[in-house]
Motif scaffolding. Structure first.
Motif, short mmCIF file in Angstrom:
data_model
loop_
_atom_site.label_atom_id
_atom_site.label_comp_id
_atom_site.label_asym_id
_atom_site.label_seq_id
_atom_site.Cartn_x
_atom_site.Cartn_y
_atom_site.Cartn_z
N ILE A 100 -4.36 -7.02 4.92
CA ILE A 100 -4.51 -5.65 4.42
C ILE A 100 -5.98 -5.32 4.16
CG2 ILE A 100 -3.96 -4.08 2.52
CD1 ILE A 100 -1.54 -4.66 4.24
N GLN B 186 -8.82 -4.36 6.82
CA GLN B 186 -8.79 -3.06 7.51
C GLN B 186 -9.70 -2.07 6.77
OE1 GLN B 186 -4.76 -1.88 8.92
NE2 GLN B 186 -4.07 -3.75 7.88
N ALA C 19 2.16 0.08 4.05
CA ALA C 19 1.76 -1.24 4.53
C ALA C 19 2.24 -2.29 3.55
CB ALA C 19 0.25 -1.34 4.71
N ASP C 20 2.56 -3.45 4.07
CA ASP C 20 3.10 -4.56 3.27
C ASP C 20 2.65 -5.85 3.96
OD1 ASP C 20 4.59 -6.57 2.08
OD2 ASP C 20 6.50 -5.49 2.19
N VAL D 263 0.85 -1.18 0.00
CA VAL D 263 0.00 0.00 0.00
C VAL D 263 0.89 1.24 0.00
CG1 VAL D 263 -1.92 1.20 1.10
CG2 VAL D 263 -1.69 -1.28 1.37
#
Length: 294
Positions: A226, A229, A219-220, A211
């Motif tokens: 992912i 959320q 984010a990873d 992200v």
């Protein structure tokens, strides 16, 4: 799996007096990986992937492909053999007057013998489901077929990774499904896929999601981690998968459900399990409605 692409301290700006588009960015991408790259418009996704085959080079830091430094002009040909690019509008990538001429353009420029070029053209077209269309004009193909033709042209170069920038954005549902199915198949055959998309259902097909926002990776992780959320994705202007949002809404209503689910089959099983619990018999009507939705 060995790392195919390494990004270290990557900073990039289009103009010297402008703020960086990418700032101290670091990541690694493994050979054979299926990676989705998501984030709001202007977050730097397209700028990042253009570094993977040296269309852009870092202002600071470095990008390596198979340990080849992209900023070294001597590595350019080898890097572009390894990393193929597919963009949103397939018409911008068509260079031949016929399907076979278009696919032959890349391997022909490598100076390969004509028999090898012919073999690669026919094999690549068969792989993407365009076998028998060698003589057809590319401009008479559907949007989905044109994107498959773009993939065939890359496959003829035998890349290790294919990078795609919203390749289904302008396609109808049928064309979209054909392209996504082909990406899955190519990945299963060992080709790494890096896919920019704003469609979270498409992102869910990947093994890993990055992200981006404001030029950085924020984010990873795995798709379930992912995409579950929901509130956070919405805060970024991203629409979660419909199934994931349904599970999230049930969770907000007090139901004990797995919010990392993003497939119809998994959601149906989760809801049916919920319906079968004795303590939920009074809620059957509400949950049944949700079950019918999926």
């Amino acid at each position: 799996m060995a790392n195919l692409i390494r990004v270290k301290n990557l900073t990039f700006k289009y103009e010297p007096d402008q703020p960086p588009i990418l700032q101290d960015l670091e990541t690694e991408i493994a050979a054979g990986e299926y990676l989705a790259l998501i984030g709001p418009n202007g977050s730097g996704k397209t700028t990042l992937i253009r570094h993977f085959n040296a269309l852009l080079v870092p202002a600071q830091g470095e990008v390596r492909v198979d340990d080849l430094l992209t900023s070294n002009p001597k590595n350019l040909l080898e890097i572009r053999r390894r990393v193929g690019m597919v963009f949103q509008n397939p018409d911008n990538q068509i260079v031949g007057m016929s399907v076979e001429e278009d696919v032959a353009f890349g391997p022909g420029n490598l100076g390969l013998p004509s028999a090898e070029v012919r073999r690669r053209v026919d094999h690549s077209l068969e792989m993407v489901g365009l076998g028998g269309m060698q003589k057809r004009s590319p401009h008479k193909l559907s949007g989905g077929q044109k994107q498959l033709l773009s993939l065939a042209g890359l496959l003829a170069l035998k890349p290790r990774v294919i990078v795609l920038d919203e390749p289904t954005a302008s396609l109808d549902p049928e064309g979209r499904e054909k392209v996504l199915a082909m990406l899955k198949r190519l990945n299963q055959e060992g080709i790494a896929i890096i896919h920019i998309t704003h469609n979270m259902e498409e992102a869910a097909l990947a093994n890993r999601i990055l992200v981006m926002d404001k030029g950085q990776i924020i984010a990873d992780g795995r798709p379930g981690d992912i995409l579950s959320q929901v509130s956070w994705l919405k805060s970024l202007g991203l629409a979660p998968p419909r199934i994931t949002e349904l599970m999230w809404q049930l969770k907000q209503a007090g139901e004990d459900v797995d919010t990392s689910i993003f497939t119809i089959d998994a959601a149906r099983e989760e809801i049916m399990t919920l319906l079968a619990r004795p303590e939920n018999q009074e809620k059957t009507s509400k949950l049944q409605k949700a079950g019918n939705y999926v």
